[in-house]
Motif scaffolding. Sequence first.
Motif, PDB file in Angstrom:
ATOM      1  N   GLY A 186       0.812  -1.211   0.000  1.00 18.06           N
ATOM      2  CA  GLY A 186       0.000   0.000   0.000  1.00 18.06           C
ATOM      3  C   GLY A 186       0.844   1.260   0.000  1.00 18.06           C
ATOM      4  N   ALA A 187       0.510   2.171   0.930  1.00 14.57           N
ATOM      5  CA  ALA A 187       1.229   3.445   1.019  1.00 14.57           C
ATOM      6  C   ALA A 187       2.651   3.287   1.532  1.00 14.57           C
ATOM      7  CB  ALA A 187       0.457   4.413   1.918  1.00 14.57           C
ATOM      8  N   GLY A 188       3.017   2.075   1.974  1.00  8.05           N
ATOM      9  CA  GLY A 188       4.382   1.835   2.436  1.00  8.05           C
ATOM     10  C   GLY A 188       5.423   1.961   1.336  1.00  8.05           C
ATOM     11  N   ILE A 189       4.967   2.094   0.100  1.00  5.08           N
ATOM     12  CA  ILE A 189       5.899   2.279  -1.013  1.00  5.08           C
ATOM     13  C   ILE A 189       6.600   3.636  -0.941  1.00  5.08           C
ATOM     14  CG2 ILE A 189       4.163   3.297  -2.547  1.00  5.08           C
ATOM     15  CD1 ILE A 189       5.472   1.835  -4.865  1.00  5.08           C
ATOM     16  N   THR A 190       6.010   4.596  -0.247  1.00  2.00           N
ATOM     17  CA  THR A 190       6.513   5.976  -0.257  1.00  2.00           C
ATOM     18  C   THR A 190       7.965   6.091   0.190  1.00  2.00           C
ATOM     19  OG1 THR A 190       4.257   6.754   0.137  1.00  2.00           O
ATOM     20  CG2 THR A 190       6.034   8.330   0.476  1.00  2.00           C
ATOM     21  N   PRO A 191       8.355   5.582   1.377  1.00  2.00           N
ATOM     22  CA  PRO A 191       9.779   5.711   1.750  1.00  2.00           C
ATOM     23  C   PRO A 191      10.690   4.884   0.858  1.00  2.00           C
ATOM     24  CG  PRO A 191       8.589   4.362   3.349  1.00  2.00           C
ATOM     25  CD  PRO A 191       7.553   4.983   2.458  1.00  2.00           C
ATOM     26  N   ALA A 192      10.185   3.761   0.338  1.00  2.00           N
ATOM     27  CA  ALA A 192      11.011   2.939  -0.545  1.00  2.00           C
ATOM     28  C   ALA A 192      11.346   3.683  -1.834  1.00  2.00           C
ATOM     29  CB  ALA A 192      10.292   1.625  -0.866  1.00  2.00           C
ATOM     30  N   MET A 193      10.409   4.504  -2.295  1.00  2.00           N
ATOM     31  CA  MET A 193      10.654   5.246  -3.528  1.00  2.00           C
ATOM     32  C   MET A 193      11.832   6.189  -3.400  1.00  2.00           C
ATOM     33  SD  MET A 193       8.873   4.244  -6.003  1.00  2.00           S
ATOM     34  CE  MET A 193       9.371   5.558  -7.122  1.00  2.00           C
ATOM     35  N   SER A 194      12.033   6.751  -2.234  1.00  2.00           N
ATOM     36  CA  SER A 194      13.181   7.646  -2.036  1.00  2.00           C
ATOM     37  C   SER A 194      14.482   6.895  -2.277  1.00  2.00           C
ATOM     38  CB  SER A 194      13.161   8.223  -0.613  1.00  2.00           C
ATOM     39  OG  SER A 194      12.013   9.015  -0.410  1.00  2.00           O
ATOM     40  N   MET A 195      14.560   5.661  -1.777  1.00  2.00           N
ATOM     41  CA  MET A 195      15.769   4.858  -1.967  1.00  2.00           C
ATOM     42  C   MET A 195      15.904   4.390  -3.417  1.00  2.00           C
ATOM     43  SD  MET A 195      15.883   2.637   1.573  1.00  2.00           S
ATOM     44  CE  MET A 195      14.117   2.352   1.721  1.00  2.00           C
ATOM     45  N   LEU A 196      14.791   3.976  -4.012  1.00  2.00           N
ATOM     46  CA  LEU A 196      14.840   3.528  -5.406  1.00  2.00           C
ATOM     47  C   LEU A 196      15.262   4.658  -6.341  1.00  2.00           C
ATOM     48  CD1 LEU A 196      11.605   1.334  -5.609  1.00  2.00           C
ATOM     49  CD2 LEU A 196      13.972   0.547  -5.658  1.00  2.00           C
ATOM     50  N   ARG A 197      14.748   5.857  -6.090  1.00  2.00           N
ATOM     51  CA  ARG A 197      15.129   6.998  -6.929  1.00  2.00           C
ATOM     52  C   ARG A 197      16.608   7.329  -6.769  1.00  2.00           C
ATOM     53  NH1 ARG A 197       9.715  10.196  -5.076  1.00  2.00           N
ATOM     54  NH2 ARG A 197       8.320   9.484  -6.756  1.00  2.00           N
ATOM     55  N   TYR A 198      17.112   7.229  -5.540  1.00  2.00           N
ATOM     56  CA  TYR A 198      18.533   7.504  -5.314  1.00  2.00           C
ATOM     57  C   TYR A 198      19.393   6.506  -6.090  1.00  2.00           C
ATOM     58  CZ  TYR A 198      23.056   7.707  -2.979  1.00  2.00           C
ATOM     59  OH  TYR A 198      24.392   7.797  -2.734  1.00  2.00           O
ATOM     60  N   LEU A 199      19.041   5.225  -5.972  1.00  2.00           N
ATOM     61  CA  LEU A 199      19.809   4.201  -6.677  1.00  2.00           C
ATOM     62  C   LEU A 199      19.721   4.394  -8.190  1.00  2.00           C
ATOM     63  CD1 LEU A 199      18.777   1.088  -4.550  1.00  2.00           C
ATOM     64  CD2 LEU A 199      21.013   2.214  -4.568  1.00  2.00           C
ATOM     65  N   TYR A 200      18.549   4.778  -8.650  1.00  2.00           N
ATOM     66  CA  TYR A 200      18.357   5.001 -10.084  1.00  2.00           C
ATOM     67  C   TYR A 200      19.194   6.193 -10.566  1.00  2.00           C
ATOM     68  CZ  TYR A 200      15.991   6.063 -14.499  1.00  2.00           C
ATOM     69  OH  TYR A 200      15.716   6.327 -15.814  1.00  2.00           O
ATOM     70  N   ASP A 201      19.134   7.303  -9.809  1.00  2.00           N
ATOM     71  CA  ASP A 201      19.866   8.510 -10.199  1.00  2.00           C
ATOM     72  C   ASP A 201      21.375   8.294 -10.160  1.00  2.00           C
ATOM     73  OD1 ASP A 201      17.489   9.851 -10.550  1.00  2.00           O
ATOM     74  OD2 ASP A 201      17.528  10.831  -8.598  1.00  2.00           O
ATOM     75  N   MET A 202      21.831   7.472  -9.219  1.00  2.00           N
ATOM     76  CA  MET A 202      23.261   7.202  -9.083  1.00  2.00           C
ATOM     77  C   MET A 202      23.738   6.123 -10.051  1.00  2.00           C
ATOM     78  SD  MET A 202      24.362   9.310  -6.850  1.00  2.00           S
ATOM     79  CE  MET A 202      25.976   8.645  -6.483  1.00  2.00           C
ATOM     80  N   ARG A 203      22.774   5.518 -10.770  1.00  2.00           N
ATOM     81  CA  ARG A 203      23.088   4.423 -11.681  1.00  2.00           C
ATOM     82  C   ARG A 203      23.886   3.332 -10.953  1.00  2.00           C
ATOM     83  NH1 ARG A 203      19.824   7.038 -13.991  1.00  2.00           N
ATOM     84  NH2 ARG A 203      19.832   7.659 -16.201  1.00  2.00           N
ATOM     85  N   ALA A 204      23.434   3.054  -9.734  1.00  2.00           N
ATOM     86  CA  ALA A 204      24.130   2.078  -8.901  1.00  2.00           C
ATOM     87  C   ALA A 204      24.024   0.679  -9.502  1.00  2.00           C
ATOM     88  CB  ALA A 204      23.522   2.079  -7.491  1.00  2.00           C
ATOM     89  N   THR A 205      25.139  -0.004  -9.583  1.00  2.00           N
ATOM     90  CA  THR A 205      25.176  -1.340 -10.197  1.00  2.00           C
ATOM     91  C   THR A 205      25.773  -2.403  -9.279  1.00  2.00           C
ATOM     92  OG1 THR A 205      27.323  -0.858 -11.213  1.00  2.00           O
ATOM     93  CG2 THR A 205      25.330  -0.366 -12.516  1.00  2.00           C
ATOM     94  N   GLU A 206      26.311  -1.973  -8.124  1.00  2.00           N
ATOM     95  CA  GLU A 206      26.993  -2.944  -7.274  1.00  2.00           C
ATOM     96  C   GLU A 206      26.020  -3.862  -6.535  1.00  2.00           C
ATOM     97  OE1 GLU A 206      26.873   1.022  -4.968  1.00  2.00           O
ATOM     98  OE2 GLU A 206      27.152   0.294  -7.034  1.00  2.00           O
ATOM     99  N   ASN A 207      24.754  -3.463  -6.419  1.00  2.00           N
ATOM    100  CA  ASN A 207      23.773  -4.282  -5.709  1.00  2.00           C
ATOM    101  C   ASN A 207      22.578  -4.577  -6.601  1.00  2.00           C
ATOM    102  OD1 ASN A 207      25.105  -4.301  -3.088  1.00  2.00           O
ATOM    103  ND2 ASN A 207      24.557  -2.140  -2.958  1.00  2.00           N
ATOM    104  N   GLU A 208      22.070  -5.789  -6.509  1.00  2.00           N
ATOM    105  CA  GLU A 208      20.840  -6.140  -7.201  1.00  2.00           C
ATOM    106  C   GLU A 208      19.665  -5.797  -6.290  1.00  2.00           C
ATOM    107  OE1 GLU A 208      18.698  -9.969  -9.362  1.00  2.00           O
ATOM    108  OE2 GLU A 208      20.127 -10.293  -7.736  1.00  2.00           O
ATOM    109  N   VAL A 209      18.708  -5.075  -6.824  1.00  2.00           N
ATOM    110  CA  VAL A 209      17.536  -4.679  -6.049  1.00  2.00           C
ATOM    111  C   VAL A 209      16.313  -5.397  -6.597  1.00  2.00           C
ATOM    112  CG1 VAL A 209      16.057  -2.774  -5.324  1.00  2.00           C
ATOM    113  CG2 VAL A 209      18.526  -2.408  -5.564  1.00  2.00           C
ATOM    114  N   ILE A 210      15.625  -6.112  -5.716  1.00  2.00           N
ATOM    115  CA  ILE A 210      14.359  -6.749  -6.071  1.00  2.00           C
ATOM    116  C   ILE A 210      13.266  -6.062  -5.272  1.00  2.00           C
ATOM    117  CG2 ILE A 210      13.031  -8.886  -6.097  1.00  2.00           C
ATOM    118  CD1 ILE A 210      15.651 -10.399  -6.283  1.00  2.00           C
TER     119      ILE A 210
END
Length: 258
Positions: A5-29
Amino acid sequence: MLTGGAGITPAMSMLRYLYDMRATENEVIFIHSARTPDDIIFRDETLLMSKQSHTKVHYVCAQHAEPGMENGFLSKEILQRIVPDIHDSTILTCGPTPYMDAVKSMLNEIGVDMNNYHEESFGDPSKRFNPGGATPKTLDLGCSESTTKSDSPRFHEDNATSEIPDLAADTEDCTVRFSISNQTLTYSPQETLLQVATRAGIAVATNCQMGLCGTCKAKCTAGNVVMDTTEGLTDEDMSNGYVLTCVGRANGLIDLEL
């Protein structure tokens, strides 16, 4: 990442950071649970991330799952199939309390080291409005139709700069009638419907208390309700007269199915 549900909100902050940094060292599921595909928040954005980064996105829908989605509720079988190396993973979780309790139970059954488990909650449950002595029967989800039909209620969503409207000066007009509990209470202009229900000792299922998760919704059968946001409601909820009690305030006399 496991969100509901709405618990996606804080996760999006982390996902956006990883996306913007083009992070490749960790696999995110990323596995997100929702009622229906229409209730998936940030769906387009997470799908874009899955196509342009190392983030793998999966959706679990309780109803009307589309092709490629998991149908029903998150289970240990789904977790083990999507994340076969879950014992070696760091697990970040956010969602309603029942969701996170279910996730922890699954992980314990699988034998995951809970030192690798981290969660973000919607706040200290002891500080929420839901009263300990509230009437349990008012949480009966089978009570969906009032015995008395009335005109369809009107709703208004405030924006960030608007003020709560002046309420009628007549005390009789500043009244909430709880049809299931058979109680009537007057309210002050700043009180939310959740706060009014709490004063009446009426149990209301609640989680985020920010209008995001939809847990506290209740059916308004008459009157005008002003809500700070309608994020936690679907279009169907709105058309059927549901309001968010945590961010909804009565404007005049209203009837509420609680």
